[in-house]
Motif scaffolding. Structure first.
Motif, PDB file in Angstrom:
ATOM      1  N   GLN A   8      12.518   6.666 -21.693  1.00  0.00           N
ATOM      2  CA  GLN A   8      12.944   6.592 -23.021  1.00  0.00           C
ATOM      3  C   GLN A   8      12.977   5.098 -23.470  1.00  0.00           C
ATOM      4  O   GLN A   8      12.590   4.830 -24.876  1.00  0.00           O
ATOM      5  N   ILE A   9      13.086   4.267 -22.644  1.00  0.00           N
ATOM      6  CA  ILE A   9      12.927   2.976 -23.075  1.00  0.00           C
ATOM      7  C   ILE A   9      11.490   2.532 -23.393  1.00  0.00           C
ATOM      8  O   ILE A   9      11.302   1.920 -24.457  1.00  0.00           O
ATOM      9  N   VAL A  10      10.579   2.964 -22.506  1.00  0.00           N
ATOM     10  CA  VAL A  10       9.275   2.708 -22.847  1.00  0.00           C
ATOM     11  C   VAL A  10       8.953   3.349 -24.292  1.00  0.00           C
ATOM     12  O   VAL A  10       8.169   2.536 -25.092  1.00  0.00           O
ATOM     13  N   SER A  11       9.201   4.478 -24.574  1.00  0.00           N
ATOM     14  CA  SER A  11       9.110   5.200 -25.987  1.00  0.00           C
ATOM     15  C   SER A  11       9.832   4.188 -26.989  1.00  0.00           C
ATOM     16  O   SER A  11       8.851   3.953 -27.880  1.00  0.00           O
ATOM     17  N   ASN A  12      11.124   3.727 -26.627  1.00  0.00           N
ATOM     18  CA  ASN A  12      11.624   2.640 -27.671  1.00  0.00           C
ATOM     19  C   ASN A  12      10.773   1.412 -27.855  1.00  0.00           C
ATOM     20  O   ASN A  12      10.612   1.092 -28.848  1.00  0.00           O
ATOM     21  N   LEU A  13      10.196   0.738 -26.686  1.00  0.00           N
ATOM     22  CA  LEU A  13       9.326  -0.263 -26.713  1.00  0.00           C
ATOM     23  C   LEU A  13       8.230  -0.121 -27.720  1.00  0.00           C
ATOM     24  O   LEU A  13       7.938  -0.898 -28.396  1.00  0.00           O
ATOM     25  N   LEU A  14       7.606   1.106 -27.361  1.00  0.00           N
ATOM     26  CA  LEU A  14       6.385   1.444 -28.215  1.00  0.00           C
ATOM     27  C   LEU A  14       6.715   1.609 -29.714  1.00  0.00           C
ATOM     28  O   LEU A  14       6.113   0.718 -30.700  1.00  0.00           O
TER      29      LEU A  14
ATOM     30  N   VAL B   6      10.660  -1.463 -15.743  1.00  0.00           N
ATOM     31  CA  VAL B   6       9.917  -1.246 -16.774  1.00  0.00           C
ATOM     32  C   VAL B   6       8.755  -2.310 -17.147  1.00  0.00           C
ATOM     33  O   VAL B   6       7.699  -1.835 -17.543  1.00  0.00           O
ATOM     34  N   ALA B   7       8.822  -3.604 -16.997  1.00  0.00           N
ATOM     35  CA  ALA B   7       8.136  -4.731 -17.227  1.00  0.00           C
ATOM     36  C   ALA B   7       6.993  -4.447 -16.285  1.00  0.00           C
ATOM     37  O   ALA B   7       5.662  -4.811 -16.838  1.00  0.00           O
ATOM     38  N   SER B   8       6.981  -4.019 -15.091  1.00  0.00           N
ATOM     39  CA  SER B   8       6.193  -3.853 -14.173  1.00  0.00           C
ATOM     40  C   SER B   8       5.154  -2.754 -14.497  1.00  0.00           C
ATOM     41  O   SER B   8       4.061  -2.769 -14.135  1.00  0.00           O
ATOM     42  N   VAL B   9       5.584  -1.772 -15.107  1.00  0.00           N
ATOM     43  CA  VAL B   9       4.956  -0.644 -15.449  1.00  0.00           C
ATOM     44  C   VAL B   9       4.602  -0.623 -17.042  1.00  0.00           C
ATOM     45  O   VAL B   9       3.347   0.154 -17.213  1.00  0.00           O
ATOM     46  N   PHE B  10       5.141  -0.918 -17.692  1.00  0.00           N
ATOM     47  CA  PHE B  10       4.835  -1.029 -19.227  1.00  0.00           C
ATOM     48  C   PHE B  10       3.450  -1.512 -19.479  1.00  0.00           C
ATOM     49  O   PHE B  10       3.160  -2.709 -19.216  1.00  0.00           O
ATOM     50  N   MET B  11       2.272  -0.810 -19.807  1.00  0.00           N
ATOM     51  CA  MET B  11       1.153  -1.233 -20.253  1.00  0.00           C
ATOM     52  C   MET B  11       0.397  -2.081 -18.868  1.00  0.00           C
ATOM     53  O   MET B  11      -0.345  -3.079 -18.866  1.00  0.00           O
ATOM     54  N   ARG B  12       0.849  -1.493 -17.728  1.00  0.00           N
ATOM     55  CA  ARG B  12       0.406  -1.975 -16.421  1.00  0.00           C
ATOM     56  C   ARG B  12       1.177  -3.265 -15.926  1.00  0.00           C
ATOM     57  O   ARG B  12       0.538  -4.135 -15.283  1.00  0.00           O
TER      58      ARG B  12
ATOM     59  N   LEU C 166       9.180  -0.138 -31.251  1.00  0.00           N
ATOM     60  CA  LEU C 166       9.736  -1.410 -31.885  1.00  0.00           C
ATOM     61  C   LEU C 166       8.289  -2.168 -32.044  1.00  0.00           C
ATOM     62  O   LEU C 166       8.466  -3.333 -32.341  1.00  0.00           O
ATOM     63  N   GLY C 167       6.983  -1.709 -31.389  1.00  0.00           N
ATOM     64  CA  GLY C 167       6.017  -2.560 -31.490  1.00  0.00           C
ATOM     65  C   GLY C 167       5.374  -3.473 -30.428  1.00  0.00           C
ATOM     66  O   GLY C 167       4.652  -4.190 -30.555  1.00  0.00           O
ATOM     67  N   ALA C 168       6.208  -3.079 -29.246  1.00  0.00           N
ATOM     68  CA  ALA C 168       5.695  -3.917 -28.140  1.00  0.00           C
ATOM     69  C   ALA C 168       4.449  -3.893 -27.636  1.00  0.00           C
ATOM     70  O   ALA C 168       3.789  -2.639 -27.766  1.00  0.00           O
ATOM     71  N   ASN C 169       3.905  -4.764 -27.199  1.00  0.00           N
ATOM     72  CA  ASN C 169       2.469  -4.672 -26.512  1.00  0.00           C
ATOM     73  C   ASN C 169       2.196  -5.291 -25.151  1.00  0.00           C
ATOM     74  O   ASN C 169       3.096  -5.878 -24.739  1.00  0.00           O
ATOM     75  N   ARG C 170       0.719  -5.585 -24.929  1.00  0.00           N
ATOM     76  CA  ARG C 170       0.571  -6.229 -23.511  1.00  0.00           C
ATOM     77  C   ARG C 170       1.078  -7.619 -23.622  1.00  0.00           C
ATOM     78  O   ARG C 170       1.322  -8.209 -22.530  1.00  0.00           O
ATOM     79  N   LYS C 171       1.293  -8.374 -24.685  1.00  0.00           N
ATOM     80  CA  LYS C 171       1.623  -9.685 -24.714  1.00  0.00           C
ATOM     81  C   LYS C 171       3.171  -9.856 -24.685  1.00  0.00           C
ATOM     82  O   LYS C 171       3.694 -10.961 -25.075  1.00  0.00           O
ATOM     83  N   SER C 172       3.664  -8.730 -24.795  1.00  0.00           N
ATOM     84  CA  SER C 172       5.472  -8.708 -25.201  1.00  0.00           C
ATOM     85  C   SER C 172       6.250  -9.482 -23.968  1.00  0.00           C
ATOM     86  O   SER C 172       5.552  -9.257 -22.706  1.00  0.00           O
ATOM     87  N   TYR C 173       7.200  -9.870 -24.361  1.00  0.00           N
ATOM     88  CA  TYR C 173       8.185 -10.398 -23.258  1.00  0.00           C
ATOM     89  C   TYR C 173       9.411  -9.580 -22.908  1.00  0.00           C
ATOM     90  O   TYR C 173       9.833  -9.184 -23.989  1.00  0.00           O
ATOM     91  N   LEU C 174      10.023  -9.312 -21.716  1.00  0.00           N
ATOM     92  CA  LEU C 174      11.009  -8.207 -21.652  1.00  0.00           C
ATOM     93  C   LEU C 174      11.905  -9.151 -20.961  1.00  0.00           C
ATOM     94  O   LEU C 174      11.812  -9.653 -19.879  1.00  0.00           O
ATOM     95  N   ILE C 175      13.130  -9.037 -21.480  1.00  0.00           N
ATOM     96  CA  ILE C 175      14.323  -9.772 -21.024  1.00  0.00           C
ATOM     97  C   ILE C 175      15.518  -9.011 -20.674  1.00  0.00           C
ATOM     98  O   ILE C 175      15.841  -8.116 -21.521  1.00  0.00           O
ATOM     99  N   GLY C 176      15.925  -8.877 -19.483  1.00  0.00           N
ATOM    100  CA  GLY C 176      16.979  -8.036 -19.181  1.00  0.00           C
ATOM    101  C   GLY C 176      18.418  -8.590 -18.991  1.00  0.00           C
ATOM    102  O   GLY C 176      18.298  -9.725 -18.397  1.00  0.00           O
ATOM    103  N   ILE C 177      19.539  -8.270 -19.917  1.00  0.00           N
ATOM    104  CA  ILE C 177      20.801  -9.111 -19.795  1.00  0.00           C
ATOM    105  C   ILE C 177      21.935  -8.156 -19.301  1.00  0.00           C
ATOM    106  O   ILE C 177      22.079  -7.339 -20.243  1.00  0.00           O
ATOM    107  N   GLY C 178      22.227  -8.250 -18.302  1.00  0.00           N
ATOM    108  CA  GLY C 178      23.216  -7.239 -17.621  1.00  0.00           C
ATOM    109  C   GLY C 178      23.610  -7.761 -16.008  1.00  0.00           C
ATOM    110  O   GLY C 178      22.892  -8.486 -15.476  1.00  0.00           O
TER     111      GLY C 178
END
Ligand SMILES: NC(=O)c1ccc[n+]([C@@H]2O[C@H](COP(=O)([O-])OP(=O)(O)OC[C@H]3O[C@@H](n4cnc5c(N)ncnc54)[C@H](O)[C@@H]3O)[C@@H](O)[C@H]2O)c1
Length: 335
Positions: free
Chosen positions: A71-77, A102-108, A79-91
């Motif tokens: 679901q998160i990967v679908s949401n990222l897509l 997610v950051a390790s597998v999203f678009m490899r 929202l327009g995320a791409n290979r150059k996007s940065y992912l930040i986890g707050i929690g």
């Protein structure tokens, strides 16, 4: 602010979330996506008012599932995320584990960072590069080793943390002291419970240094890193059978481990008593008389760590000194 560097990771301690953009080189708000714990967003919403691209992570272990990852990967897509996007986890650790995975597998693989908001995540879960999710109630069984670019530690998040979550974090700090630092242990013995948050920087900093010392010499848990499992062999089993909090379960796990170490002649009874006193001073349980040891051992036997009925068990021989000993489950029963 303090800065620690390890591998390619920068750890900023004692700073503020609002400093994020000035600390990160090439920060692009537009191409940054945030995974944020629902309670952190609710309790600290003013900090995030201007942020777009937020994906909310429901509180709790259930979020660490492959279904939710998709679901998160679908949401990222969307929202327009791409290979150059940065992912930040707050929690807490749930969110940082999910973010790293997610950051390790999203678009490899894309760049990522953590803003841990629980004590446990600040001093333990965000450190060391393990990022895993659960499958069929087996914890952290699907995952990767991968370190974030940065970890930003802002103590102001801790003001809204419940006492139970604070104590969960202290259980891991006590564990770090027991396995590697008598100095830290003495500080834990002497701290007044009223001043915990005032002295939090020292506890978090010391705890991170201990974890880094261990994980940097054994990144993939082949040997030394197993020391971090002190109290966790029994603790995990107690957590799943009795449903106690992680901190309480680990506390009881450490008590079991020390009982075995004392009976085998490694840990002297005075030191064992000092550990029991520290656990009690943090309102962590130390009475193991009502725990069904047979049931716990059966679960341990079936755990992923039990290979051919032998377990890599962590034994203390002093406060601040531990070693890995391969024991048969039967030795634990006798202990
Ligand atoms: N990767 C690792 O090396 C590693 C190490 C230890 C633990 N873990 C994982 O970490 C997870 C446990 O982490 P945790 O204890 O942080 O749990 P968590 O992420 O579930 O957070 C605990 C609770 O605190 C709430 N919360 C978070 N920040 C808050 C804040 N500032 N104020 C108020 N409430 C807040 C959350 O909503 C949640 O209800 C487990 O899934 C465990 O497997 C990973």
């Amino acid at each position: 602010m303090k800065l620690l560097n390890y591998d390619h990771t920068k750890i900023y301690l004692d700073t503020y979330f609002t400093n994020l953009s000035s600390l990160l080189e090439c920060f692009s708000e537009q191409n940054t996506y945030y995974l944020i714990d629902e309670n952190v967003l609710r309790l600290h919403h003013s900090k995030f008012a201007s942020i777009k691209n937020l994906i909310i992570i429901p509180s709790g272990e259930n979020s660490k599932s492959l279904n939710f990852i998709s679901q998160i990967v679908s949401n990222l897509l969307s929202l327009g995320a791409n290979r150059k996007s940065y992912l930040i986890g707050i929690g807490g650790g749930v969110t940082t584990d999910i973010t790293g995975f997610v950051a390790s597998v999203f678009m490899r693989g894309i760049s990522f960072g953590f803003i841990p908001t629980t004590l446990l995540a600040m001093c333990d879960a965000s450190i060391g590069g393990k990022n895993g999710v659960n499958l069929n109630s087996v914890k952290n069984i699907v995952g990767v080793f991968n370190n974030p670019d940065f970890i930003l530690i802002d103590y102001s998040f801790l003001k809204t943390l419940s006492n139970e979550e604070l104590v969960n974090g202290f259980a891991e700090i006590i564990k770090h002291a027991c396995i590697a630092s008598e100095d830290l242990f003495v500080k834990l013995e002497n701290i007044s419970q009223k001043n915990l948050l005032k002295n939090i920087d020292d506890f978090i900093y010391s705890s991170i240094l201990i974890k880094l010392d261990i994980v940097l010499i054994d990144k993939k848990e082949e040997n030394q890193r197993k020391l971090l499992n002190f109290g966790h062999t029994f603790g995990h089993a107690i957590e799943s059978i009795y449903g106690f909090s992680h901190g309480k379960s680990i506390s009881l796990g450490m008590v079991f481990a020390n009982q075995i170490a004392t009976k085998m002649g490694y840990l002297d009874t005075n030191q064992n008593t000092r550990i029991l006193n520290v656990l009690n001073s943090f309102n962590l349980p130390s009475d193991i008389s009502s725990i069904n040891k047979k049931e716990v051992l059966e679960l341990i036997y079936n755990d992923k760590k039990a290979i051919k009925s032998n377990i890599d068990f962590i034994i203390l021989n002093n406060i601040g000194e531990a070693f890995v000993k391969s024991l048969k489950v039967i030795d634990l029963i006798d202990g």
